[in-house]
Design a protein around this motif. Structure first.
Motif, PDB file in Angstrom:
ATOM      1  N   VAL A 157      24.995  -3.132   0.652  1.00 10.47           N
ATOM      2  CA  VAL A 157      24.682  -3.662   1.972  1.00 10.47           C
ATOM      3  C   VAL A 157      24.526  -2.676   3.127  1.00 10.47           C
ATOM      4  CG1 VAL A 157      25.490  -4.908   3.868  1.00 10.47           C
ATOM      5  CG2 VAL A 157      25.856  -5.777   1.416  1.00 10.47           C
ATOM      6  N   LEU A 158      25.470  -1.640   2.916  1.00  9.97           N
ATOM      7  CA  LEU A 158      25.387  -0.710   4.235  1.00  9.97           C
ATOM      8  C   LEU A 158      24.221   0.353   3.902  1.00  9.97           C
ATOM      9  CD1 LEU A 158      29.032   0.434   4.662  1.00  9.97           C
ATOM     10  CD2 LEU A 158      27.696  -1.198   6.024  1.00  9.97           C
ATOM     11  N   VAL A 159      23.743   0.642   2.995  1.00  8.28           N
ATOM     12  CA  VAL A 159      22.616   1.705   2.716  1.00  8.28           C
ATOM     13  C   VAL A 159      21.307   1.025   3.029  1.00  8.28           C
ATOM     14  CG1 VAL A 159      21.569   2.677   0.680  1.00  8.28           C
ATOM     15  CG2 VAL A 159      23.925   2.974   0.734  1.00  8.28           C
ATOM     16  N   THR A 160      21.330  -0.375   2.447  1.00  6.85           N
ATOM     17  CA  THR A 160      20.101  -1.126   2.798  1.00  6.85           C
ATOM     18  C   THR A 160      19.889  -1.297   4.266  1.00  6.85           C
ATOM     19  OG1 THR A 160      20.314  -2.501   0.761  1.00  6.85           O
ATOM     20  CG2 THR A 160      18.844  -3.223   2.511  1.00  6.85           C
ATOM     21  N   LEU A 161      20.913  -1.688   5.116  1.00  6.11           N
ATOM     22  CA  LEU A 161      20.702  -1.919   6.536  1.00  6.11           C
ATOM     23  C   LEU A 161      20.517  -0.598   7.328  1.00  6.11           C
ATOM     24  CD1 LEU A 161      23.812  -4.510   6.964  1.00  6.11           C
ATOM     25  CD2 LEU A 161      21.273  -5.101   7.021  1.00  6.11           C
ATOM     26  N   SER A 162      21.396   0.405   6.848  1.00  2.68           N
ATOM     27  CA  SER A 162      21.039   1.551   7.615  1.00  2.68           C
ATOM     28  C   SER A 162      19.675   2.209   7.157  1.00  2.68           C
ATOM     29  CB  SER A 162      22.067   2.588   6.978  1.00  2.68           C
ATOM     30  OG  SER A 162      21.866   2.925   5.577  1.00  2.68           O
ATOM     31  N   TYR A 163      18.966   2.077   6.083  1.00  2.00           N
ATOM     32  CA  TYR A 163      17.702   2.362   5.847  1.00  2.00           C
ATOM     33  C   TYR A 163      16.716   1.503   6.642  1.00  2.00           C
ATOM     34  CZ  TYR A 163      13.445   3.190   3.074  1.00  2.00           C
ATOM     35  OH  TYR A 163      11.955   3.707   2.976  1.00  2.00           O
ATOM     36  N   VAL A 164      16.946   0.381   6.794  1.00  2.00           N
ATOM     37  CA  VAL A 164      15.881  -0.435   7.424  1.00  2.00           C
ATOM     38  C   VAL A 164      16.070  -0.170   9.023  1.00  2.00           C
ATOM     39  CG1 VAL A 164      15.445  -2.959   8.222  1.00  2.00           C
ATOM     40  CG2 VAL A 164      16.029  -2.306   5.797  1.00  2.00           C
ATOM     41  N   TYR A 165      17.296   0.037   9.458  1.00  2.00           N
ATOM     42  CA  TYR A 165      17.519   0.206  10.833  1.00  2.00           C
ATOM     43  C   TYR A 165      16.896   1.551  11.288  1.00  2.00           C
ATOM     44  CZ  TYR A 165      19.871   1.158  15.305  1.00  2.00           C
ATOM     45  OH  TYR A 165      20.001   1.466  16.712  1.00  2.00           O
ATOM     46  N   PHE A 166      17.426   2.604  10.713  1.00  2.00           N
ATOM     47  CA  PHE A 166      16.883   3.949  11.028  1.00  2.00           C
ATOM     48  C   PHE A 166      15.528   4.196  10.934  1.00  2.00           C
ATOM     49  CE2 PHE A 166      21.508   4.800  10.709  1.00  2.00           C
ATOM     50  CZ  PHE A 166      21.657   5.025  12.100  1.00  2.00           C
ATOM     51  N   ASN A 167      14.896   3.646   9.926  1.00  5.82           N
ATOM     52  CA  ASN A 167      13.273   3.768   9.499  1.00  5.82           C
ATOM     53  C   ASN A 167      12.354   2.821  10.239  1.00  5.82           C
ATOM     54  OD1 ASN A 167      13.150   6.087   7.142  1.00  5.82           O
ATOM     55  ND2 ASN A 167      14.964   4.918   6.579  1.00  5.82           N
ATOM     56  N   TYR A 168      13.126   1.721  10.715  1.00  4.28           N
ATOM     57  CA  TYR A 168      11.981   0.811  10.968  1.00  4.28           C
ATOM     58  C   TYR A 168      12.424  -0.033  12.230  1.00  4.28           C
ATOM     59  CZ  TYR A 168      10.124   1.082   6.429  1.00  4.28           C
ATOM     60  OH  TYR A 168       9.820   1.781   5.055  1.00  4.28           O
ATOM     61  N   LEU A 169      13.515  -0.526  12.783  1.00  6.05           N
ATOM     62  CA  LEU A 169      13.940  -1.070  13.772  1.00  6.05           C
ATOM     63  C   LEU A 169      14.033  -0.002  15.072  1.00  6.05           C
ATOM     64  CD1 LEU A 169      16.850  -3.436  12.467  1.00  6.05           C
ATOM     65  CD2 LEU A 169      14.279  -3.945  12.733  1.00  6.05           C
ATOM     66  N   THR A 170      14.450   1.152  14.685  1.00  9.27           N
ATOM     67  CA  THR A 170      14.392   2.218  15.845  1.00  9.27           C
ATOM     68  C   THR A 170      13.073   2.547  16.578  1.00  9.27           C
ATOM     69  OG1 THR A 170      14.211   3.902  14.179  1.00  9.27           O
ATOM     70  CG2 THR A 170      16.350   3.144  15.051  1.00  9.27           C
ATOM     71  N   LYS A 171      11.948   1.754  15.654  1.00  9.85           N
ATOM     72  CA  LYS A 171      10.590   1.973  16.614  1.00  9.85           C
ATOM     73  C   LYS A 171      10.436   1.032  17.429  1.00  9.85           C
ATOM     74  CE  LYS A 171       8.624   3.922  12.146  1.00  9.85           C
ATOM     75  NZ  LYS A 171       7.639   3.778  11.176  1.00  9.85           N
ATOM     76  N   PHE A 172      11.242  -0.085  17.447  1.00  8.02           N
ATOM     77  CA  PHE A 172      11.017  -1.063  18.604  1.00  8.02           C
ATOM     78  C   PHE A 172      11.727  -0.670  19.820  1.00  8.02           C
ATOM     79  CE2 PHE A 172      10.757  -3.325  14.504  1.00  8.02           C
ATOM     80  CZ  PHE A 172       9.472  -4.105  14.757  1.00  8.02           C
ATOM     81  N   ARG A 173      11.187  -1.280  20.780  1.00 14.73           N
ATOM     82  CA  ARG A 173      11.745  -0.727  22.294  1.00 14.73           C
ATOM     83  C   ARG A 173      13.099  -1.195  22.469  1.00 14.73           C
ATOM     84  NH1 ARG A 173       7.890  -2.232  27.113  1.00 14.73           N
ATOM     85  NH2 ARG A 173       6.596  -0.752  25.987  1.00 14.73           N
TER      86      ARG A 173
END
Length: 351
Positions: free
Chosen positions: A325-341
């Motif tokens: 869970v943590l590896v999946t969420l961290s990957y999605v957050y730091f690679n994709y969600l951080t691009k949003f404002r």
């Protein structure tokens, strides 16, 4: 006298061929023994028939696919250079060794379930040796393929400059250039504050790297601490090759639990474990390796482990579920969600 490179080549090829052929023979022999228990135990016809078929399979695949592919890769260097992003040797091991081994591991339990007195035949846990042999052989082939570019003799030359972060070198270069500019024009030195204000946005994004570069690691020049601080890439290949597949090894180990292999949960455990192994075909530096690790291993393992815990209890470690869970969420957050404002505001930690 044979050269060291020739001896290295022969040893590597023999080890790879052993890892390619032995797991299939062991699993097929286990299947032959289980199938013989459903028949007349005094008559060994079915047993030797299955064993001979396994030998014929390994021999035909080796002569028709393994040996020609090895010769082609060894002779045609131009072909080897054109193969980018994936490894043919690992693909052959996954397709022709791991896949049939996992399939016949499932067939062993299914054959034993069909016996009338299955409760007395099925053990409390499945033997760990066959599955461990399959995964160990696959990992050993992966290690051999990584070691081909390294020499097995002599110490590896250390390069201290490669450990210096690029941001630190850029900072030193910038300060040096600014100092030379001030020396050439001493009458009009540029204020430091104005320089800090006029930095472009791209430079401010490098501030975390500059701050991180300020943390100094200890350096030992003599004594026992220097001996303990030695690092060699060749030794780290063995370490990280086994650690990389620890999650899959744990998942396959769960398949040996009686609550799993005596039920239909055996199929998803083996299927998704095999799917997670497909990324071993890629080269270690492939840019797609991280994303495929999430899609082929961590994300499917979340649903498999969560379902097993809900249906059968904590037969699989909760720590493994937390890791996925943590590896999946961290990957999605730091690679994709951080691009949003909403998540793009940069914050510099004061510590």
């Amino acid at each position: 006298m044979a050269s060291g490179s020739l001896i290295k080549l022969l040893v590597f090829e023999l080890l790879e061929f052993a890892a390619f052929s032995i797991p299939t023979l062991v699993i097929m022999e286990q299947f032959a023994t289980a199938y013989q228990m459903t028949r007349d135990r005094a008559e060994k016809t079915h047993y030797w028939l299955i064993v001979s078929c396994s030998i014929a399979y390994v021999a035909s695949v080796s002569l028709l696919i393994w040996v020609p592919m090895k010769v082609l890769l060894y002779k045609k260097h131009r072909l080897t250079k054109n193969i980018k992003g994936w490894r043919p040797v690992m693909m052959m091991c996954v397709v022709f060794t791991t896949l049939p081994s996992f399939s016949f591991s499932i067939a062993v339990t299914e054959v034993q379930k069909n016996i009338n007195d299955s409760a007395a035949v099925l053990p409390d846990t499945l033997p760990d040796l066959p599955v461990s042999l399959v995964l160990t052989s696959l990992i050993m082939v992966d290690i051999i393929e990584k070691l081909r570019t390294f020499s097995l003799r002599g110490r590896q030359k250390s390069d201290d400059e490669k450990h210096i972060p690029a941001s630190t070198l850029q900072q030193i270069k910038t300060v040096t250039d600014q100092g030379r500019q001030n020396e050439g024009n001493p009458a009009h030195p540029q204020p430091a504050k104005r320089t800090a204000v006029s930095l472009p946005p791209a430079a401010t994004t490098q501030r975390p790297a500059l701050k991180e570069a300020g943390h100094q690691e200890p350096s030992f020049q003599s004594g026992i601490l220097r001996t303990m601080s030695r690092r060699d890439v060749r030794a780290e290949i063995f370490l990280w090759s086994f650690l990389l597949w620890s999650d899959t090894i744990e998942m396959v180990r769960v398949a040996g639990h009686q609550a799993v292999y005596k039920s239909a949960w055996l199929y998803p455990v083996y299927i998704f474990s095999f799917i997670s192994l497909l990324r071993i075909i890629l080269t270690p530096q492939n840019p797609l390796l991280n994303s495929l690790g999430i899609l082929l291993q961590d994300l499917p393992f979340i649903f498999v482990r969560l379902s097993l815990i809900i249906a059968l209890g904590t037969i699989t470690p909760v720590l493994g579920l937390c890791k996925n869970v943590l590896v999946t969420l961290s990957y999605v957050y730091f690679n994709y969600l951080t691009k949003f404002r909403v998540f793009s505001t940069f914050e510099l930690s004061p510590f």
